[in-house]
Design an enzyme around this catalytic site. Structure first.
Site, PDB file in Angstrom:
ATOM      1  CG  LEU A 237      89.265  88.170 -13.848  1.00 55.43           C
ATOM      2  CD1 LEU A 237      88.974  87.795 -15.298  1.00 55.43           C
ATOM      3  CD2 LEU A 237      89.662  86.937 -13.060  1.00 55.43           C
ATOM      4  CG  ASP A 238      95.831  89.998 -11.133  1.00 55.80           C
ATOM      5  OD1 ASP A 238      95.217  90.565 -10.218  1.00 55.80           O
ATOM      6  OD2 ASP A 238      96.637  89.064 -10.950  1.00 55.80           O
ATOM      7  CE  LYS A 239      97.349  97.084 -18.284  1.00 58.51           C
ATOM      8  NZ  LYS A 239      98.399  98.142 -18.245  1.00 58.51           N
TER       9      LYS A 239
END
Length: 344
Positions: free
Chosen positions: A169-171
């Site tokens: 998942l993106d940050k």
């Protein structure tokens, strides 16, 4: 394994076999571990790049690792620091290289952190990742990542590629992730994701009132944005490199200026939902990289992985997990009069 071979693993940041896990030096000792080598460029290395010449002289280390050392000033050519990997060397040139940990090679180390684990067994974990947590070490984030936390939580994670992480998942995206605890489980999960038998659903808070059909399937290839290398974009595969990408988007609620949608991934490209939503003219709230604006207290893109479903790779048991939106996203939705039913 000899002490010298173990030292090479520590310096380069390679995974340590589990039978040696108890013998690995602690963090402070590993950081100070260095080795000085004196080398000479052979005839066949004449007029070659410095990084290429070193790769031939110390083949047990990766070329990318050697390039980091060059850029860090740890390589001398005829007694002077060579800071460019492309420097051309001559046959007989004296080289001195200090083999030492780099930020990248030290990234794969355990770090205690609180992990929100919603399920675990001997084979896998399901984690609810908070926004702001980087999943995997990368430039600018060599520590404090989920991978570091997994290495501290589970000793066996050190024996797995990427500590068992099979998707990311993106940050600034919150929500559910599955992580393997055994190599066979990891291989099975990777295959299941590739075969699209792992269901991953997200809720997204976006700008713009939704118009048209309540559900659509976006089939639009994604690649590096040719005008801005920091972004991804929908691209023409005939002109730019990229990969096919497919997202099913369904409307949950819409208002005069915003909409709440559910997105189901059929592929897992970098920033896929963010790019496809922006492509439709519905940039995510607070996703400034793709045209969104920070509103209603939301300081990160309005995206949450709300549902994860798959058959257990070892037992075949159907598994389903749901996660309510993080508090900041819930508050933004409430202020806009948009609601989300977790059971949907």
């Amino acid at each position: 394994m000899t002490d010298s071979e173990l030292r090479k693993l520590i310096i380069s940041g390679s995974p340590i076999p589990d039978m040696l896990a108890d013998d690995v030096l602690d963090e402070g000792e590993a950081t100070s571990e260095t080795e000085l080598r004196h080398l000479s460029v052979p005839v066949e290395g004449h007029a070659s790049r410095l990084d290429k010449a070193l790769a031939g002289l110390v083949p047990e280390f990766s070329r990318s690792y050697l390039q980091q050392l060059i850029e860090a000033g740890a390589v001398l050519v005829k007694g002077r620091a060579a800071l460019k990997t492309s420097l051309k060397v001559k046959a007989g040139d004296d080289l001195t290289i200090e083999l030492r940990p780099t930020p990248q090679s030290q990234a794969f180390k355990p770090e205690e952190m609180a992990l929100n684990i919603v399920y675990q067994d001997d084979h896998l974990l399901v984690i609810n990742k908070p926004a702001g947590l980087v999943v995997h070490p990368a430039p600018g984030n060599w520590s404090g990542t989920l991978l570091n936390g997994l290495l501290a939580y589970d000793q066996q994670a050190a024996c797995l590629p990427r500590a068992g992480i099979v998707h990311r998942l993106d940050k600034d995206t919150s929500g559910l992730m599955v992580v393997a605890r055994q190599r066979r489980t990891m291989d099975a999960l990777v295959g299941m994701i590739a075969a699209r038998t792992v269901s991953r659903e997200y809720i997204a808070l976006a700008h713009g009132s939704w118009v048209g059909a309540k559900s659509c399937q976006v089939e639009a290839p994604i690649g590096r944005d040719p005008r801005n290398r920091l972004r991804m974009a929908v691209v023409d595969l005939g002109k730019n490199s990229g990969k096919t990408a497919s997202t099913v988007i369904s409307l949950l609620e819409s208002s005069a200026k915003h909409c709440l949608v559910k997105c189901k991934l059929h592929t897992g490209r970098t920033h896929q939902i963010r790019v496809h939503m922006a492509f439709l003219g519905h940039a995510l709230v607070a996703d400034v990289l793709y045209g969104g604006a920070m509103e209603h207290g939301l300081q990160r893109q309005g995206l949450h992985a709300c549902r994860l479903a798959f058959e257990h790779p070892e037992t075949g048991t159907p598994m389903e997990f749901r996660s309510a939106p993080a508090q900041d996203l819930q508050e933004a939705m409430t202020s806009l009069g948009l609601r989300y039913n977790l059971a949907l």
